[in-house]
Design a protein around this motif. Structure first.
Motif, short mmCIF file in Angstrom:
data_model
loop_
_atom_site.label_atom_id
_atom_site.label_comp_id
_atom_site.label_asym_id
_atom_site.label_seq_id
_atom_site.Cartn_x
_atom_site.Cartn_y
_atom_site.Cartn_z
N ARG A 19 43.75 -19.34 58.45
CA ARG A 19 44.74 -19.46 59.51
C ARG A 19 46.15 -19.41 59.01
O ARG A 19 46.92 -18.84 59.57
N GLU A 20 46.49 -19.89 57.77
CA GLU A 20 47.58 -19.72 57.33
C GLU A 20 47.78 -18.98 56.09
O GLU A 20 48.99 -18.97 55.36
N THR A 21 46.83 -18.24 55.77
CA THR A 21 47.14 -17.42 54.56
C THR A 21 46.99 -15.77 55.18
O THR A 21 45.86 -15.46 55.26
N GLY A 22 48.05 -15.06 54.79
CA GLY A 22 48.19 -13.85 55.37
C GLY A 22 49.38 -13.02 54.41
O GLY A 22 49.38 -13.14 53.40
N GLY A 23 50.02 -12.53 55.21
CA GLY A 23 51.28 -11.75 54.83
C GLY A 23 52.28 -12.30 53.72
O GLY A 23 52.46 -11.48 52.83
N MET A 24 52.55 -13.37 54.40
CA MET A 24 53.56 -14.17 53.30
C MET A 24 52.92 -14.18 51.94
O MET A 24 53.65 -14.00 50.96
N ASN A 25 51.67 -14.74 51.94
CA ASN A 25 51.19 -15.11 50.58
C ASN A 25 51.10 -13.77 49.73
O ASN A 25 51.47 -13.76 48.65
N ILE A 26 50.71 -12.67 50.11
CA ILE A 26 50.29 -11.44 49.35
C ILE A 26 51.71 -10.82 48.99
O ILE A 26 52.20 -10.40 48.09
N TYR A 27 52.87 -10.98 49.82
CA TYR A 27 54.22 -10.41 49.90
C TYR A 27 54.74 -11.51 48.54
O TYR A 27 55.29 -10.69 47.83
N VAL A 28 54.76 -12.76 48.66
CA VAL A 28 55.23 -13.34 47.35
C VAL A 28 54.63 -12.93 46.21
O VAL A 28 55.36 -13.03 45.16
N LEU A 29 53.34 -12.92 46.18
CA LEU A 29 52.43 -12.72 44.87
C LEU A 29 53.02 -11.32 44.53
O LEU A 29 53.48 -11.02 43.12
#
Ligand code: UDP
Length: 424
Positions: A19-29
């Motif tokens: 629910r909270e793991t998407g675009g931002m996670n992959i972006y930061v990584l």
């Protein structure tokens, strides 16, 4: 140059599609990986949410630092707000123990922006912020959920105090100016990057076989975090309204925390007698998604709002045309009538119409597919990484200029700021 990336509420190593793991996670990584490749030393700070190492090396020059703040287990995003002062204090302690220190803080989302703003003031560092989503904009998207006022108030302060703001699209930049009075001179529009080595067209038949899909039945695809803002119910209604019944709709994303919305969508499909045509795949590891995009005839993005919308770009990179809402960042990634269609209304009819047009016209689909692949070169990480590096240079210059001119970094009363958060 040493960079502290702050991603307080969600870890870049968390499995995507929750629910909270998407675009931002992959972006930061991926941004951090690219910066490390460019020679930066990067530490990503996140809240510890499990029995995991305090410091973990991810790649050469890239570490993940887990900061104690609240229980060491997953908790709701809204609950994390109450633990932000602890996050800030422990992150500061960690930084003070680092002999080399950091040259710049780059925060993601308002919660990290909160900690980043304080730390930047205390440590006299430039602060670059990227909001990813904005409370005020979510509220105006009219999808039925309201973001708390405290978030919007803090976003306003963070935006005003940041040395530089990265916006993923010109649209986000305009919104920040209009609703948050952000200084245009401090805003830099740099789109998100995607991994173009991973997202490439793969053999359609092989992809369908792998996913146990019929070779000849049209496949429609939705991918993302299963949450209300994504408008999946519009898509289910749209396919229910199609005259044809020879289609499969794949819904990719959603973990156990999305059980309620999944049950609603299942009930909606059952009521429309299309359950046999809808397959819920749950969250799929990012590395396997190219098979899904390649198996699909069309990827549909019916969101009420997207600040960027990585899924649309991943689909286009995989040669799959997109039918998407005309909102936010999608306006700058999907070329209407060339790489897909943009739908101005959040209602099923126009989505169904464009899906019919594309499904009924293989030649048009092939043209869109070729144009889509050509259109994504501008999102290659190697060039996006360099553009972010330019933002860092500009932020450092601005920070130094401010310091040399004797401008006091008057941010706000720290106690008032903390109290405002704690009072929620
Ligand atoms: N994603 C994934 N597995 C899933 C669902 C989503 O890897 O099961 C990834 C997807 O590939 C994309 C990201 O999650 O990279 C979603 O990003 P987007 O910008 O579309 O939406 P956001 O999460 O930022 O709202």
């Amino acid at each position: 140059m040493r960079i502290a990336q702050v991603s307080a509420h969600t870890s870049p190593l968390a499995p995507l599609g929750g629910r909270e793991t998407g675009g931002m996670n992959i972006y930061v990584l991926e941004l951090s990986r690219e910066l490390a490749r460019l020679g930066y030393e990067v530490d990503i700070f996140t809240r510890r949410d499990g029995d995991l190492p305090h410091v973990e090396e991810i790649a050469d020059g890239l570490r993940l630092v887990r900061i104690d703040a609240g229980p060491a287990e997953p908790i709701e995003k809204q609950e994390i707000v109450g633990h932000l002062p602890e996050f800030h204090a422990n992150m500061r302690r960690f930084i003070e123990d680092q002999p080399e220190g950091y040259d710049l803080i780059h925060s993601h989302y308002w919660q990290s922006g909160w900690a980043g703003t304080l730390l930047a003031r205390e440590l006299d560092l430039p602060h670059v912020v990227m909001f990813h989503t904005l409370g005020e904009v979510k509220n105006r998207a009219r999808f039925g959920e309201q973001e708390p006022k405290v978030r919007i108030r803090h976003e306003r302060t963070i935006a005003r105090r940041a040395t530089a703001i990265v916006t993923a699209s010109d649209h986000e930049r305009q919104l920040l100016e209009r609703y948050y009075a952000a200084d245009p001179a401090r805003m830099h529009t740099v789109p998100c990057g995607i991994d173009l080595d991973l997202f490439q067209p793969r053999d359609r038949e092989a992809a369908r076989e792998r996913l146990r899909l019929d070779r000849d039945t049209p496949v429609l695809l939705w991918v993302g975090r299963l949450e209300k803002l994504k408008g999946v119910e519009i898509l289910v209604d749209a396919v229910a309204g199609l005259e044809r019944r020879d289609f499969t709709l794949l819904i990719v994303g959603g973990d156990e925390r999305a059980a309620e919305i999944r049950a609603e969508l299942e009930a909606q499909a059952a009521a429309a007698s299309i359950s046999a045509h809808v397959r819920f795949e749950g969250a799929v590891p990012h590395g396997l998604l190219p098979w899904y995009y390649s198996a699909a005839d069309i990827c549909v993005v019916p969101s009420y709002y997207e600040s960027f919308g990585l899924v649309a770009v991943e689909a286009m990179a995989s040669g799959t045309p997109v039918v998407a809402s005309r909102v936010g960042g999608l306006v700058s990634t999907v070329i209407d009538g060339v790489t897909g269609y943009l739908i101005p209304w959040r209602c099923p009819g126009p989505f169904a119409e464009k899906i019919e047009v594309l499904l009924g016209n293989p030649e048009l689909r092939a043209n869109f597919s070729r144009a889509a692949q050509r259109s994504v070169e501008r999102f290659r990480w190697s060039s996006i990484g360099l553009r972010i590096a330019d933002v860092y240079d500009a932020a450092r210059e601005r920070h130094l200029a401010g310091r040399n001119e004797g401008v006091t970094v008057q941010v706000f009363g720290k106690e008032a700021w903390e109290a405002a958060v704690l009072a929620r």
